[in-house]
Scaffold this motif. Structure first.
Motif, PDB file in Angstrom:
ATOM      1  N   ARG A   3       0.860  -1.191   0.000  1.00 25.76           N
ATOM      2  CA  ARG A   3       0.000   0.000   0.000  1.00 25.76           C
ATOM      3  C   ARG A   3       0.891   1.233   0.000  1.00 25.76           C
ATOM      4  NH1 ARG A   3      -3.188  -3.660   2.631  1.00 25.76           N
ATOM      5  NH2 ARG A   3      -5.366  -3.663   2.008  1.00 25.76           N
ATOM      6  N   ILE A   4       0.512   2.216  -0.804  1.00 24.70           N
ATOM      7  CA  ILE A   4       1.233   3.493  -0.813  1.00 24.70           C
ATOM      8  C   ILE A   4       0.225   4.560  -0.419  1.00 24.70           C
ATOM      9  CG2 ILE A   4       2.496   5.150  -2.232  1.00 24.70           C
ATOM     10  CD1 ILE A   4       3.375   2.792  -3.984  1.00 24.70           C
ATOM     11  N   HIS A   5       0.529   5.308   0.640  1.00 24.25           N
ATOM     12  CA  HIS A   5      -0.432   6.292   1.177  1.00 24.25           C
ATOM     13  C   HIS A   5      -1.798   5.636   1.366  1.00 24.25           C
ATOM     14  CE1 HIS A   5       2.767   8.908   0.046  1.00 24.25           C
ATOM     15  NE2 HIS A   5       2.493   8.853  -1.240  1.00 24.25           N
ATOM     16  N   ASN A   6      -1.804   4.388   1.851  1.00 21.84           N
ATOM     17  CA  ASN A   6      -3.037   3.625   2.106  1.00 21.84           C
ATOM     18  C   ASN A   6      -3.786   3.200   0.833  1.00 21.84           C
ATOM     19  OD1 ASN A   6      -4.178   2.364   4.245  1.00 21.84           O
ATOM     20  ND2 ASN A   6      -5.800   3.893   4.524  1.00 21.84           N
ATOM     21  N   VAL A   7      -3.164   3.341  -0.335  1.00 18.55           N
ATOM     22  CA  VAL A   7      -3.784   2.889  -1.590  1.00 18.55           C
ATOM     23  C   VAL A   7      -3.181   1.545  -1.969  1.00 18.55           C
ATOM     24  CG1 VAL A   7      -4.057   3.405  -4.049  1.00 18.55           C
ATOM     25  CG2 VAL A   7      -4.156   5.256  -2.366  1.00 18.55           C
ATOM     26  N   LEU A   8      -4.046   0.553  -2.234  1.00 24.73           N
ATOM     27  CA  LEU A   8      -3.566  -0.769  -2.632  1.00 24.73           C
ATOM     28  C   LEU A   8      -2.959  -0.697  -4.033  1.00 24.73           C
ATOM     29  CD1 LEU A   8      -3.605  -3.839  -1.771  1.00 24.73           C
ATOM     30  CD2 LEU A   8      -5.693  -4.014  -3.155  1.00 24.73           C
ATOM     31  N   VAL A   9      -1.788  -1.292  -4.199  1.00 22.38           N
ATOM     32  CA  VAL A   9      -1.101  -1.266  -5.495  1.00 22.38           C
ATOM     33  C   VAL A   9      -0.486  -2.637  -5.757  1.00 22.38           C
ATOM     34  CG1 VAL A   9      -0.549   1.205  -5.359  1.00 22.38           C
ATOM     35  CG2 VAL A   9       1.088  -0.477  -4.468  1.00 22.38           C
ATOM     36  N   SER A  10      -0.030  -2.830  -7.005  1.00 18.91           N
ATOM     37  CA  SER A  10       0.752  -4.035  -7.304  1.00 18.91           C
ATOM     38  C   SER A  10       1.991  -3.611  -8.094  1.00 18.91           C
ATOM     39  CB  SER A  10      -0.092  -5.062  -8.052  1.00 18.91           C
ATOM     40  OG  SER A  10      -0.384  -4.630  -9.353  1.00 18.91           O
ATOM     41  N   PRO A  11       3.055  -4.434  -7.973  1.00 19.43           N
ATOM     42  CA  PRO A  11       4.367  -3.986  -8.460  1.00 19.43           C
ATOM     43  C   PRO A  11       4.685  -4.370  -9.896  1.00 19.43           C
ATOM     44  CG  PRO A  11       4.618  -5.985  -7.172  1.00 19.43           C
ATOM     45  CD  PRO A  11       3.146  -5.688  -7.201  1.00 19.43           C
ATOM     46  N   GLY A  12       3.794  -4.066 -10.854  1.00 17.09           N
ATOM     47  CA  GLY A  12       4.077  -4.438 -12.239  1.00 17.09           C
ATOM     48  C   GLY A  12       4.137  -3.231 -13.155  1.00 17.09           C
ATOM     49  N   GLU A  13       4.367  -3.527 -14.439  1.00 20.96           N
ATOM     50  CA  GLU A  13       4.336  -2.440 -15.422  1.00 20.96           C
ATOM     51  C   GLU A  13       2.888  -2.081 -15.729  1.00 20.96           C
ATOM     52  OE1 GLU A  13       6.636  -2.988 -18.927  1.00 20.96           O
ATOM     53  OE2 GLU A  13       8.330  -3.757 -17.773  1.00 20.96           O
ATOM     54  N   GLY A  14       2.621  -0.813 -15.933  1.00 23.08           N
ATOM     55  CA  GLY A  14       1.252  -0.339 -16.122  1.00 23.08           C
ATOM     56  C   GLY A  14       0.756  -0.509 -17.547  1.00 23.08           C
ATOM     57  N   GLY A  15      -0.390   0.107 -17.809  1.00 19.62           N
ATOM     58  CA  GLY A  15      -0.920   0.103 -19.161  1.00 19.62           C
ATOM     59  C   GLY A  15      -1.706  -1.149 -19.509  1.00 19.62           C
ATOM     60  N   VAL A  16      -2.160  -1.904 -18.505  1.00 22.76           N
ATOM     61  CA  VAL A  16      -2.882  -3.137 -18.811  1.00 22.76           C
ATOM     62  C   VAL A  16      -4.334  -2.826 -19.162  1.00 22.76           C
ATOM     63  CG1 VAL A  16      -3.617  -5.386 -17.924  1.00 22.76           C
ATOM     64  CG2 VAL A  16      -1.345  -4.496 -17.349  1.00 22.76           C
ATOM     65  N   TYR A  17      -5.000  -1.978 -18.377  1.00 28.43           N
ATOM     66  CA  TYR A  17      -6.405  -1.633 -18.682  1.00 28.43           C
ATOM     67  C   TYR A  17      -6.697  -0.170 -18.363  1.00 28.43           C
ATOM     68  CZ  TYR A  17      -6.888  -2.442 -13.643  1.00 28.43           C
ATOM     69  OH  TYR A  17      -6.704  -2.389 -12.284  1.00 28.43           O
ATOM     70  N   GLY A  18      -5.666   0.660 -18.417  1.00 30.98           N
ATOM     71  CA  GLY A  18      -5.850   2.083 -18.172  1.00 30.98           C
ATOM     72  C   GLY A  18      -5.784   2.447 -16.707  1.00 30.98           C
ATOM     73  N   GLU A  19      -5.204   1.560 -15.886  1.00 31.08           N
ATOM     74  CA  GLU A  19      -5.096   1.829 -14.448  1.00 31.08           C
ATOM     75  C   GLU A  19      -4.126   2.974 -14.162  1.00 31.08           C
ATOM     76  OE1 GLU A  19      -3.913  -0.599 -16.094  1.00 31.08           O
ATOM     77  OE2 GLU A  19      -1.989  -1.299 -15.353  1.00 31.08           O
ATOM     78  N   ARG A  20      -4.344   3.653 -13.031  1.00 29.50           N
ATOM     79  CA  ARG A  20      -3.462   4.747 -12.628  1.00 29.50           C
ATOM     80  C   ARG A  20      -2.169   4.175 -12.059  1.00 29.50           C
ATOM     81  NH1 ARG A  20      -4.362   7.973  -8.481  1.00 29.50           N
ATOM     82  NH2 ARG A  20      -5.911   6.635  -7.500  1.00 29.50           N
ATOM     83  N   MET A  21      -1.106   4.981 -12.113  1.00 28.33           N
ATOM     84  CA  MET A  21       0.170   4.599 -11.501  1.00 28.33           C
ATOM     85  C   MET A  21       0.422   5.501 -10.310  1.00 28.33           C
ATOM     86  SD  MET A  21       1.193   2.102 -13.464  1.00 28.33           S
ATOM     87  CE  MET A  21       2.907   1.820 -12.979  1.00 28.33           C
ATOM     88  N   LEU A  22       1.093   4.947  -9.308  1.00 25.63           N
ATOM     89  CA  LEU A  22       1.416   5.710  -8.106  1.00 25.63           C
ATOM     90  C   LEU A  22       2.829   5.333  -7.690  1.00 25.63           C
ATOM     91  CD1 LEU A  22       0.127   7.650  -6.018  1.00 25.63           C
ATOM     92  CD2 LEU A  22      -0.659   5.630  -4.768  1.00 25.63           C
ATOM     93  N   ASP A  23       3.743   6.273  -7.750  1.00 26.34           N
ATOM     94  CA  ASP A  23       5.149   6.023  -7.413  1.00 26.34           C
ATOM     95  C   ASP A  23       5.714   4.803  -8.135  1.00 26.34           C
ATOM     96  OD1 ASP A  23       4.809   8.148  -5.767  1.00 26.34           O
ATOM     97  OD2 ASP A  23       4.998   7.040  -3.878  1.00 26.34           O
ATOM     98  N   GLY A  24       5.300   4.580  -9.388  1.00 30.53           N
ATOM     99  CA  GLY A  24       5.822   3.451 -10.158  1.00 30.53           C
ATOM    100  C   GLY A  24       5.074   2.143  -9.935  1.00 30.53           C
TER     101      GLY A  24
END
Ligand code: SAM
Length: 200
Positions: A3-24
């Motif tokens: 979690r970054i700033h309490n936002v759930l994230v996953s550690p992959g490359e973006g651009g899969v379905y238009g998801e936002r990026m947060l600190d990479g």
């Protein structure tokens, strides 16, 4: 889970379905993914780098892609041709997603592709959701996990959702230890997550 700033994230490359990026990292939206909702309203299970996952009801690969960011291999089963096309594109860009076009209710169709898995994750929205999950339990390693996303309206739209959930939980409890049950609202109405562990 990360979690970054309490936002759930996953550690992959973006651009899969238009998801936002947060600190990479890829933002994993609980409104787009029931598994993300489970991590938001409940506990869920920790996804680890060595894990192998059998994912039933992969659709276009939205949640599959986030799971694949965390684990070793995802065997992703989907039977509808249109979402399968999108899933194939997601899998083409990642080395650890094995797309399987098959009916999750007929595991003998894909048993020859499979190896034992640490987690069976199911999100098929069918009347026989529990039975489909049970038919896939032979793939589970001892001590492995089942996460079933239950859409109560798909089981029986006329019944009280609480009754449908209780029946599903009781059926699974005959073979597995039920460790968590929670509704996924406000993210996914009429959906509940049932998290179980193999007792062996
Ligand atoms: N899990 C997906 C996600 O989070 O991105 C969404 C899954 S969607 C609610 C349900 C999917 O299950 C649909 O794409 C449907 O075609 C698929 N499905 C339903 N029954 C199935 C079955 N028996 N075998 C394989 N796929 C099935």
């Amino acid at each position: 889970m990360i979690r970054i700033h309490n936002v759930l994230v996953s550690p992959g490359e973006g651009g899969v379905y238009g998801e936002r990026m947060l600190d990479g990292y890829r933002v994993w939206d609980p409104y787009r993914s029931k598994l993300a909702a489970l991590y938001t309203v409940g506990t869920g299970i920790e996804l680890a780098p060595a894990m192998r996952v059998l994912y039933l009801g992969a659709a276009n690969g939205t949640t599959v892609s986030h799971v694949a960011d965390y684990v070793d291999t995802v065997y992703a089963v989907e039977f509808a041709p249109r979402p399968m096309q999108d899933l194939l594109e997601v899998a083409r860009r990642r080395r650890n997603i094995v797309p399987i076009m098959a009916d999750a209710g007929k595991p003998e169709e894909y048993a020859h592709f499979m190896e034992p898995v640490d987690l069976v994750y199911q999100d098929v929205a069918q009347p026989d959701q529990v039975s489909i999950a049970e038919r896939n339990l032979p793939f589970l390693l001892p001590g492995g996990w089942l996460v079933l996303m239950l859409k109560t309206r798909s089981v029986d739209v006329r019944r009280d959702p609480e009754d449908v959930l209780a029946e599903a939980r009781d059926a699974l409890a005959r073979r597995l230890e039920v460790v968590e049950v929670c509704w996924l609202d406000p993210y996914h109405l009429d959906h509940a997550a049932i998290v179980c562990r193999d007792r062996r």
